[in-house]
Design a protein around this motif. Structure first.
Motif, mmCIF file in Angstrom:
data_model
loop_
_atom_site.group_PDB
_atom_site.id
_atom_site.type_symbol
_atom_site.label_atom_id
_atom_site.label_comp_id
_atom_site.label_asym_id
_atom_site.label_seq_id
_atom_site.Cartn_x
_atom_site.Cartn_y
_atom_site.Cartn_z
ATOM 1 N N LEU A 271 0.790 -1.091 -0.137
ATOM 2 C CA LEU A 271 -0.331 -0.211 -0.371
ATOM 3 C C LEU A 271 0.852 0.981 -0.150
ATOM 4 O O LEU A 271 0.457 2.065 -0.287
ATOM 5 N N ALA A 272 2.319 1.256 0.733
ATOM 6 C CA ALA A 272 3.056 2.341 0.674
ATOM 7 C C ALA A 272 4.043 2.079 0.804
ATOM 8 O O ALA A 272 4.602 0.864 1.493
ATOM 9 N N GLY A 273 4.868 3.020 0.239
ATOM 10 C CA GLY A 273 6.704 2.212 0.557
ATOM 11 C C GLY A 273 7.251 1.883 -0.352
ATOM 12 O O GLY A 273 6.798 1.409 -1.163
ATOM 13 N N ARG A 274 8.477 2.651 -0.831
ATOM 14 C CA ARG A 274 9.129 2.041 -2.354
ATOM 15 C C ARG A 274 9.925 0.706 -1.530
ATOM 16 O O ARG A 274 10.741 0.329 -0.839
ATOM 17 N N VAL A 275 10.093 0.073 -2.617
ATOM 18 C CA VAL A 275 10.638 -1.831 -2.790
ATOM 19 C C VAL A 275 12.420 -1.821 -3.343
ATOM 20 O O VAL A 275 12.168 -1.619 -4.293
ATOM 21 N N ASP A 276 12.833 -2.808 -2.664
ATOM 22 C CA ASP A 276 13.735 -3.113 -3.074
ATOM 23 C C ASP A 276 13.542 -4.530 -3.842
ATOM 24 O O ASP A 276 13.777 -5.277 -2.489
ATOM 25 N N HIS A 277 13.260 -4.242 -4.599
ATOM 26 C CA HIS A 277 12.690 -6.315 -5.415
ATOM 27 C C HIS A 277 14.138 -7.175 -5.818
ATOM 28 O O HIS A 277 14.658 -6.727 -6.524
ATOM 29 N N ARG A 278 13.663 -7.716 -5.424
ATOM 30 C CA ARG A 278 14.909 -9.441 -5.297
ATOM 31 C C ARG A 278 14.328 -10.560 -5.582
ATOM 32 O O ARG A 278 14.919 -11.721 -5.424
ATOM 33 N N ASP A 279 13.209 -10.896 -5.890
ATOM 34 C CA ASP A 279 12.806 -11.610 -6.516
ATOM 35 C C ASP A 279 12.632 -12.245 -8.190
ATOM 36 O O ASP A 279 12.572 -10.450 -9.085
ATOM 37 N N THR A 280 12.465 -13.073 -8.427
ATOM 38 C CA THR A 280 12.624 -13.651 -9.805
ATOM 39 C C THR A 280 11.076 -13.559 -11.086
ATOM 40 O O THR A 280 10.977 -14.413 -11.905
ATOM 41 N N VAL A 281 10.267 -14.284 -9.958
ATOM 42 C CA VAL A 281 9.108 -14.393 -10.228
ATOM 43 C C VAL A 281 7.680 -12.928 -11.063
ATOM 44 O O VAL A 281 7.295 -13.345 -11.473
ATOM 45 N N LEU A 282 7.949 -11.669 -10.024
ATOM 46 C CA LEU A 282 7.274 -11.099 -10.567
ATOM 47 C C LEU A 282 7.542 -10.088 -12.139
ATOM 48 O O LEU A 282 9.245 -9.522 -11.939
ATOM 49 N N SER A 283 7.463 -9.750 -13.013
ATOM 50 C CA SER A 283 7.685 -8.837 -13.828
ATOM 51 C C SER A 283 7.695 -7.566 -13.482
ATOM 52 O O SER A 283 6.905 -7.031 -12.566
ATOM 53 N N ASP A 284 8.401 -6.338 -13.965
ATOM 54 C CA ASP A 284 7.696 -4.686 -13.777
ATOM 55 C C ASP A 284 6.320 -4.246 -13.892
ATOM 56 O O ASP A 284 6.718 -3.697 -12.504
ATOM 57 N N ALA A 285 6.208 -5.107 -14.445
ATOM 58 C CA ALA A 285 4.561 -3.835 -14.418
ATOM 59 C C ALA A 285 3.526 -4.364 -12.910
ATOM 60 O O ALA A 285 3.304 -3.935 -12.415
ATOM 61 N N GLY A 286 3.836 -5.647 -12.766
ATOM 62 C CA GLY A 286 4.019 -6.866 -11.963
ATOM 63 C C GLY A 286 3.863 -6.377 -10.847
ATOM 64 O O GLY A 286 3.174 -6.732 -9.610
ATOM 65 N N ARG A 287 5.240 -5.758 -10.380
ATOM 66 C CA ARG A 287 5.681 -5.758 -8.670
ATOM 67 C C ARG A 287 5.436 -3.952 -8.699
ATOM 68 O O ARG A 287 4.975 -3.775 -7.326
ATOM 69 N N SER A 288 4.701 -3.191 -9.291
ATOM 70 C CA SER A 288 3.624 -2.076 -8.848
ATOM 71 C C SER A 288 2.581 -2.655 -7.399
ATOM 72 O O SER A 288 1.788 -3.139 -8.097
ATOM 73 N N GLY A 289 2.903 -2.678 -6.863
ATOM 74 C CA GLY A 289 1.430 -2.077 -5.805
ATOM 75 C C GLY A 289 1.770 -4.328 -5.312
ATOM 76 O O GLY A 289 1.320 -4.148 -4.275
ATOM 77 N N ARG A 290 2.918 -4.716 -5.360
ATOM 78 C CA ARG A 290 3.033 -6.258 -4.448
ATOM 79 C C ARG A 290 4.289 -5.847 -4.207
ATOM 80 O O ARG A 290 5.862 -5.632 -4.838
ATOM 81 N N ALA A 292 7.246 -9.326 -2.486
ATOM 82 C CA ALA A 292 7.424 -10.917 -2.412
ATOM 83 C C ALA A 292 8.219 -10.874 -1.531
ATOM 84 O O ALA A 292 9.008 -10.607 -1.141
ATOM 85 N N LEU A 293 7.498 -11.029 0.338
ATOM 86 C CA LEU A 293 7.907 -11.518 1.317
ATOM 87 C C LEU A 293 9.467 -12.032 1.260
ATOM 88 O O LEU A 293 9.634 -11.098 2.069
ATOM 89 N N CYS A 294 9.264 -13.193 0.479
ATOM 90 C CA CYS A 294 10.967 -13.958 1.145
ATOM 91 C C CYS A 294 11.487 -13.580 0.667
ATOM 92 O O CYS A 294 13.068 -13.745 1.239
ATOM 93 N N VAL A 295 11.946 -12.613 0.022
ATOM 94 C CA VAL A 295 13.448 -12.215 -1.010
ATOM 95 C C VAL A 295 13.283 -10.210 -0.670
ATOM 96 O O VAL A 295 14.382 -9.935 -0.908
ATOM 97 N N SER A 296 12.604 -9.834 -0.893
ATOM 98 C CA SER A 296 12.618 -8.358 -1.639
ATOM 99 C C SER A 296 12.100 -7.386 -0.266
ATOM 100 O O SER A 296 11.742 -7.818 1.394
ATOM 101 N N ARG A 297 12.891 -6.389 -0.164
ATOM 102 C CA ARG A 297 13.242 -5.578 1.018
ATOM 103 C C ARG A 297 11.939 -3.814 0.929
ATOM 104 O O ARG A 297 12.279 -3.930 0.127
ATOM 105 N N ALA A 298 12.574 -3.268 1.943
ATOM 106 C CA ALA A 298 12.208 -1.525 2.019
ATOM 107 C C ALA A 298 13.324 -1.212 1.118
ATOM 108 O O ALA A 298 14.917 -1.837 1.865
#
Length: 308
Positions: A271-290, A292-298
């Motif tokens: 819902l809020a905050g910028r993410v350091d995305h580290r997953d390989t399952v979400l596309s760039d578009a799919g990362r908007s508003g989502r 991956a709890l197991c690897v990604s961080r603030a």
């Protein structure tokens, strides 16, 4: 969950255990596409996914090969302790690394234990007569299933023993591949980055570059705070722990499976905050508003607000 029984154990190379599993009952085993995982429960509530190497068409057995990780949480040690006759509970196969059916050609690249899903891909393509080739990075005697891969791929298999040898094979292969070819890489992050970089140098678009990493430890980062919208709770995440582990430590239920950012089971609304995305399952578009709890961080200095 599936109830399975260990039918056979083998050691294809040092530190790797191959396990053949059969159904512990009369029900048929679910089929699966190449690149699928079987989630082995190694203690109540903890499941590790392992790539299935055998054929997925009406399977009579499930076959996995697992590298022992002394620094891991215990899943690989549990597999290495199994003996014939042991019973195992497992999450049914799930696919996060399937072949693209419309591809004109498939380039498969594997390193180390990353050979396991690539072997399943090669067997699939050989059975259906699809055009494919395999590049394997191996140190002789340390890579499981090298002979199986040769049996499946024949003269379509080429090998290298180091990164320079791989580049000598990879660059001309990607440049010569026909239009609408796809490349699939499984192995350590360095190998995946090298293949992706080579593909982009050859003017491949990202949609034709696929990867499944084998990452066994949470990458450290800055500590941060996660705010849970539904309960209003705040959970502190340490620099050396994952967001998922911090939530579980705080008693918060959150879905999970692979813990490596490849399956998508733990993806949660953001819902809020910028993410350091580290997953390989979400596309760039799919990362908007989502996330991956197991690897990604603030991202640095951020607080994350989650749909939990």
């Amino acid at each position: 969950m599936l109830d399975l029984r260990v039918a056979a154990i083998a050691t294809p190379c040092p530190s790797v255990r191959s396990v053949t599993l059969v159904g512990d009952g009369d029900a048929p085993l679910p089929s699966f596409p190449p690149g699928a995982h079987l989630g082995i429960e190694w203690r109540p509530g903890r499941v590790n996914p392992y790539s299935l190497t055998g054929p997925g068409r009406a399977p009579e057995t499930y076959e996995i090969s697992v590298a022992r990780r002394p620094d891991g949480a215990g899943g690989s040690r549990r597999v290495h302790d199994l003996v014939a006759g042991d019973r195992v509970r497992a999450v049914p196969p799930r696919s996060s690394f399937p072949p693209v059916e419309t591809a004109a050609h498939h380039v498969l690249v594997a390193g180390g234990i990353g050979v396991t899903p690539v072997l399943a891909h090669a067997r699939w393509h050989a059975f259906w007569g699809n055009p494919f080739e395999v590049l394997l990075v191996q140190r002789p005697g340390t890579t499981p299933h090298a002979t199986d891969l040769r049996d499946a791929a024949g003269d379509r298999l080429r090998t290298a023993t180091d990164r320079d040898g791989l580049h000598a094979l990879l660059d001309p292969t990607l440049r010569a591949a026909p239009f609408n070819s796809h490349v699939y890489t499984c192995g350590p992050p360095g190998l995946i980055a090298d293949v992706a970089a080579a593909a982009r140098r050859a003017h491949w678009v990202d949609a034709r570059i696929h990867a499944e990493p084998f990452v066994h430890a949470v990458e450290a980062g800055e500590a941060f705070t996660a705010v849970l919208r539904r309960s209003g709770r705040e959970v502190g995440v340490g620099a050396d722990e994952s967001l998922l582990d911090a939530l579980h430590r705080a008693g918060v239920e959150a879905p999970h499976l692979c813990r490596q950012g490849v399956c998508g089971e733990c993806v949660t609304g953001l819902l809020a905050g910028r993410v350091d995305h580290r997953d390989t399952v979400l596309s760039d578009a799919g990362r908007s508003g989502r996330i991956a709890l197991c690897v990604s961080r603030a991202a640095a200095g951020e607080t994350l607000e989650l749909e939990l």
